[in-house]
Design a protein around this motif. Structure first.
Motif, PDB file in Angstrom:
ATOM      1  N   GLY A   9      20.107  63.471  40.963  1.00 20.45           N
ATOM      2  CA  GLY A   9      21.326  62.936  40.376  1.00 20.45           C
ATOM      3  C   GLY A   9      22.100  62.035  41.327  1.00 20.45           C
ATOM      4  O   GLY A   9      23.064  61.378  40.923  1.00 20.45           O
ATOM      5  N   ILE A  10      21.704  62.018  42.570  1.00 18.73           N
ATOM      6  CA  ILE A  10      22.383  61.178  43.574  1.00 18.73           C
ATOM      7  C   ILE A  10      21.378  60.166  44.085  1.00 18.73           C
ATOM      8  O   ILE A  10      20.369  60.545  44.664  1.00 18.73           O
ATOM      9  CB  ILE A  10      22.893  62.047  44.756  1.00 18.73           C
ATOM     10  N   GLY A  65      19.528  60.749  47.245  1.00 19.74           N
ATOM     11  CA  GLY A  65      19.884  62.106  47.668  1.00 19.74           C
ATOM     12  C   GLY A  65      18.643  62.936  47.952  1.00 19.74           C
ATOM     13  O   GLY A  65      17.603  62.758  47.320  1.00 19.74           O
ATOM     14  N   ASP A 124      27.075  58.640  53.464  1.00 17.91           N
ATOM     15  CA  ASP A 124      27.720  58.941  52.181  1.00 17.91           C
ATOM     16  C   ASP A 124      26.763  59.600  51.206  1.00 17.91           C
ATOM     17  O   ASP A 124      27.113  60.560  50.512  1.00 17.91           O
ATOM     18  CB  ASP A 124      28.293  57.658  51.560  1.00 17.91           C
ATOM     19  N   THR A 125      25.541  59.069  51.149  1.00 17.56           N
ATOM     20  CA  THR A 125      24.535  59.632  50.245  1.00 17.56           C
ATOM     21  C   THR A 125      24.292  61.102  50.579  1.00 17.56           C
ATOM     22  O   THR A 125      24.281  61.965  49.700  1.00 17.56           O
ATOM     23  CB  THR A 125      23.214  58.841  50.378  1.00 17.56           C
ATOM     24  N   SER A 126      24.098  61.362  51.875  1.00 21.30           N
ATOM     25  CA  SER A 126      23.846  62.745  52.284  1.00 21.30           C
ATOM     26  C   SER A 126      25.048  63.625  51.972  1.00 21.30           C
ATOM     27  O   SER A 126      24.909  64.768  51.541  1.00 21.30           O
ATOM     28  CB  SER A 126      23.534  62.812  53.784  1.00 21.30           C
ATOM     29  N   GLN A 167      27.262  63.233  49.641  1.00 22.97           N
ATOM     30  CA  GLN A 167      27.317  63.509  48.196  1.00 22.97           C
ATOM     31  C   GLN A 167      26.367  64.645  47.834  1.00 22.97           C
ATOM     32  O   GLN A 167      26.684  65.513  47.020  1.00 22.97           O
ATOM     33  CB  GLN A 167      26.941  62.256  47.405  1.00 22.97           C
ATOM     34  N   ALA A 168      25.160  64.614  48.451  1.00 22.17           N
ATOM     35  CA  ALA A 168      24.185  65.681  48.180  1.00 22.17           C
ATOM     36  C   ALA A 168      24.719  67.022  48.663  1.00 22.17           C
ATOM     37  O   ALA A 168      24.563  68.050  47.989  1.00 22.17           O
ATOM     38  CB  ALA A 168      22.854  65.355  48.856  1.00 22.17           C
ATOM     39  N   GLU A 198      27.860  67.870  48.925  1.00 23.29           N
ATOM     40  CA  GLU A 198      28.943  68.308  48.027  1.00 23.29           C
ATOM     41  C   GLU A 198      28.389  68.833  46.705  1.00 23.29           C
ATOM     42  O   GLU A 198      28.899  69.804  46.145  1.00 23.29           O
ATOM     43  CB  GLU A 198      29.924  67.154  47.794  1.00 23.29           C
ATOM     44  N   ALA A 199      27.314  68.179  46.242  1.00 20.76           N
ATOM     45  CA  ALA A 199      26.689  68.661  45.003  1.00 20.76           C
ATOM     46  C   ALA A 199      26.117  70.059  45.214  1.00 20.76           C
ATOM     47  O   ALA A 199      26.181  70.922  44.328  1.00 20.76           O
ATOM     48  CB  ALA A 199      25.592  67.689  44.568  1.00 20.76           C
TER      49      ALA A 199
END
Lengths: 575, 284
Positions: free
Chosen positions: A126-127, A130, A168-170, A172-173, A175-176
């Motif tokens: 989803g990312i 990610g 940022d990508t990492s 976001q992962a 946080e998900a």
């Protein structure tokens, strides 16, 4: 107090990023003020393949594994049968797995852990860009209450050079993953508070041996790669030149130990590092070091044996060859660090002993310690630096290399010293160094080589001692098992069973008087070691008077001996 | 040793200054006496003070040589002269380092080290006293023994395998100075050893050194040896050196090859203290 800690296993096939996630988790925990230990279990594949990162994190120092894993995070089930036995679980354990990776294998289900599904791969998908291991990290840090800022810092350090987008990508992962953290009941590390900058280290046992040797004055290393010792050599290859030393890669272990002997003869404290098969090849030349009185340090990181054995997994089965492997009567030194932190001290001390006693010294580490990473208190800087008794001008008049002395130590002339010329010799020799077949010369040289080891004052460093020194129940172990033994002694004390723990750092020469004094009054003794034949027990039984009742808790690798097992054995023995 | 006064010339060293008073175990007439003499002459010729030279050896008749000199010596274990010598030179580059021994020590049990010492090209000189026999164990075939030599009880029908070719091997593996000498004339041999020591990098001097006890027929070496590998000047091109070796009968004397590959010597430069190095482990 026994150690409040959380034990976490991360498993997955090659590409899942298990080891990276484990490393980042350990470092994040360290940044947040925790201590920790991370070992790894790898398959035989050269690259990729299944792997497990095994962590124990705590707000107190950690020297060994716990009994069970509180959390198993399985990115997939690839080859889980191969190392499931190394991942003990029980009904309090939580297993988080990705339902997309198939059903939970029976071997994991059988101990009755709580099973929790989290679609790690789907969340990662989803990312854009990610990765599932980052999702896993977010999940774990949230579950155990690790400070998110610490993880953020580690990610920035690791990925910063790839640009802000990668970070940022990492993130976001992460946080998900954190949002998916809905399990409760796991031990938490909320109460950790950051340590003073520079007061803690993250280090592997192998790097720690390298550093200790460097601190001890080693400036020449002859190397031949072998699992699981290679990291010592790789660390020294990079760091030795910084302090004016040099490392040479050799053609085999016969060359590496002989080159180290050459470097040492020339006056430069020297070492090599190896594992069982290499140590076996080196034994003839180690005998040369004994006879020619040339100091050399051999760091041997033990793995499963005999023969090629299990190169990637730990065992403590080289004690016999280290102590008894040399032909002839060949007194020498064998040491064993008692933890990753202690690898620094013991390696430095071993160099000191080899140099002071003009004698080979074998340091026995093991894979469980060597290839594990720990977060530790910064080791103290200790004063002793390897110093040989070098010949003074008075010694050089009618110089005798192997002069008979009261303490058995003869001043050594180094190449370049006028008047000190002699031939260092593996042939038995007269005090001058001239080869001799005379009985009297053989006797006096054997006596002196034994005497120098027996008369030396090893001080308090000969062993680590813990628990109640007056307890009737005694426990002896060595090497990486010392951590589990300490935990066991603490738990026994809490349960009202006093135990005295003795973990010798100096295995040879066996410290007969000190061991007997340390055991005085003990009526029962448990000897714990990671090998099939109870090698430490036989070494001790051959040298010292043991208490009336002696029992062994010994097992071949790779299944480590855990504190709970030691507690059970102690409890049974006490009854 | 007399002190050297800065205002006067260094004392002239003689070959006898390099000979110890230890009596060799060698048989009367052994070629190794001549090699000992040549080494002492060479060190005197080069003016290397005895305390600044080291001879490392393995095991065998010829490997006893360090104790017969007055330089520093390391008489090690069978086959390991080259690793020991390499360690000495790498740890203390300012020393003059020789390795010495026999054909069995160097080419059989020590064969792997021989190959890799040639490759590594540490600046030292390896003198092999080649008599094509294991003398110390009373006469067995060595790697350089002819396949049809039947005088050993261990190989009564002869070793049956072709002889090891030290110079071909050295050239293949990367030795930078390759020569063959003979024991008949210690002065000539000393000159060869001087050149080998002077040449930067790994130098091999194969010395035909007759064993008059177990190979009495080697007395006839003096009738077979001849000067040069087909050319008075050493080859500096490996292709040319190989070509000359293909025509060698095993008795050509002199320098076969001189190369100019860089010497292997890690050059550490202290730039940090151990505690500065240790700082890499700190968690900030």
């Amino acid at each position: 107090m026994s150690n409040p800690s959380v034990s976490i296993a991360l498993t997955g096939s090659g590409g899942a990023g298990v080891m990276t996630a484990g490393q980042m988790l350990l470092t994040a925990a360290a940044r947040a003020g925790c201590y920790g230990l991370m070992s790894r279990s790898l398959g035989p594949q050269i690259r990729g393949g299944e792997s497990a990162a095994l962590l124990r994190l705590s707000t107190a120092p950690v020297d060994g594994p716990d009994d069970i894993f509180d959390l198993l995070l399985a990115f997939d089930w690839g080859n889980i049968d191969r190392f499931a036995a190394e991942l003990p679980l029980n009904e309090n354990s939580v297993v988080i797995y990705d339902p997309g990776q198939g059903p939970v294998p029976e071997v994991v289900r059988e101990p009755g852990p709580r099973l929790v599904q989290v679609p790690l791969k789907e969340i990662a998908k989803g990312i854009p860009g990610g990765r599932e291991n980052m999702v896993g990290l977010g999940l774990i840090t949230t579950l155990i209450g690790l400070d998110a800022a610490s993880l953020r810092q580690v990610i920035e350090e690791r990925l910063g050079r790839k640009g802000a987008e990668a970070v940022d990508t990492s993130w976001q992962a992460v946080e998900a993953g954190a949002e998916a953290a809905t399990v409760d009941g796991l031990p938490r590390l909320d109460q950790a508070s950051p340590a003073a900058p520079g007061s803690r280290w993250q280090i592997s046992g192998n790097d720690a041996v390298g550093l200790g040797a460097l601190r001890g004055g080693v400036r020449f290393v002859a190397a031949y790669p072998i699992t699981p010792a290679t990291e010592i050599l790789e660390w020294m290859a990079v760091n030795l030149p910084k302090v004016g030393g040099a490392l040479v890669q050799c053609e085999d272990e016969l060359a590496s130990v002989c080159m180290a002997l050459g470097g040492s003869y020339a006056g430069v404290p020297s070492m090599t590092a190896t594992a069982g098969p290499g140590l076996a090849l080196m034994t003839e030349a180690i005998g040369l070091g004994v006879a020619s009185e040339t100091p050399v340090v051999i760091a041997n990181v033990m793995r499963g044996g005999p023969s090629t054995g299990i190169p990637t997994k730990s065992e403590q089965s080289d004690l016999n060859i280290a102590c008894y492997g040399l032909h002839g009567d060949a007194p020498h030194i064998v040491t064993a660090p008692t933890s990753i932190a202690d690898c620094v001290f013991t390696a430095q001390w071993t160099v000191y002993l080899a140099e002071a006693l003009q004698c080979p010294a074998i340091l026995l580490s093991d894979q469980a310690m060597g290839q594990a990473q720990a977060v530790i208190e910064k080791p103290a800087e200790v004063a002793f630096i390897g110093r040989r008794k070098v010949a003074r001008p008075a010694d050089l008049e009618n110089y005798q290399r192997y002069r008979i002395t009261a303490d058995g130590i003869s001043p050594v002339a180094l190449p370049g010293m006028p008047g000190g010329q002699h031939t260092a010799d593996g042939l038995e020799h007269a005090p001058s160094g001239t080869p001799s077949t005379q009985a009297a010369h053989h006797q006096e040289q054997l006596d002196k080589r034994r005497r120098k080891l027996d008369r030396f004052d090893y001080g308090d460093h000969w062993a680590i001692r813990a628990g109640d020194p007056e307890a009737e129940l005694a426990l002896i172990t060595f090497g990486s098992l010392t951590g589990a033994a300490r935990d066991a002694v603490t738990r026994c004390a809490e349960a009202g069973l006093p135990v005295r723990l003795i973990a010798p750092r100096l295995l040879l020469p066996v410290q007969v008087e000190r061991l007997e004094a340390a055991l005085a009054g003990a009526t029962k003794l448990l000897i714990v070691e990671q090998n099939h034949e109870a090698q430490l027990r036989h070494l001790l039984a051959g040298h010292i008077r043991l208490p009336a009742v002696v029992d062994s808790l010994n097992r071949a690798g790779p299944l480590t001996i855990r504190p709970g097992e030691i507690v059970s054995a102690l409890t049974t023995l006490a009854a | 040793m007399s002190a050297i006064d800065a205002d006067t010339a260094a004392p002239v060293l003689k070959a006898s200054d390099y000979k110890s008073d230890v009596k060799p175990v060698w048989c009367p007439g052994c070629g190794d006496f001549s090699v000992l003499s040549a080494i002492t002459k060479a060190l005197a010729e080069l003016g290397i003070p005895p305390h600044e030279a080291v001879v490392a050896s393995g095991i065998g008749c010829s490997s006893r040589i360090p104790a017969y000199t007055t330089v520093y010596g390391f008489h090690s274990v069978h086959g390991r002269a080259l690793p020991v010598a390499s360690g000495i030179k790498l740890a203390r580059p300012e020393l003059t380092v020789l390795a010495a021994g026999g054909d069995g020590d160097g080419f059989s049990i020590g064969g792997n080290h021989f190959i890799h010492a040639c490759r590594r090209n540490v600046d030292m000189t390896y003198i092999v006293m080649d008599n094509a026999v294991y003398g110390m164990t009373k006469g067995q075939a060595s790697p350089t023994t002819e396949p049809d030599w039947t005088a050993s009880k261990l190989t009564p029908d002869g070793p049956g395998i072709s002889a090891f070719q030290p110079l071909e091997m050295a050239l293949s593996a990367g030795a930078q100075f390759i020569a063959r000498g003979f024991t008949a004339n210690p002065n000539t041999l000393a000159h060869l050893i001087c050149q080998a020591i002077r040449h930067p990098g790994f130098s091999l001097v194969q010395v035909l050194s007759p064993c008059i006890t177990y190979r009495p027929e080697q007395r006839a070496y003096k009738n077979r040896v001849h000067q040069h590998f087909g050319h008075p000047e050493p080859a500096t091109d490996r292709r040319e050196a190989f070509a000359r070796l293909m025509d060698d009968d095993g008795f050509s004397l002199g320098v076969l090859y001189k190369g100019s590959q860089p010497v292997y010597q890690p050059a550490p430069a202290p730039s940090a203290t151990p505690e500065e190095v240790a700082a890499q482990f700190a968690i900030c």
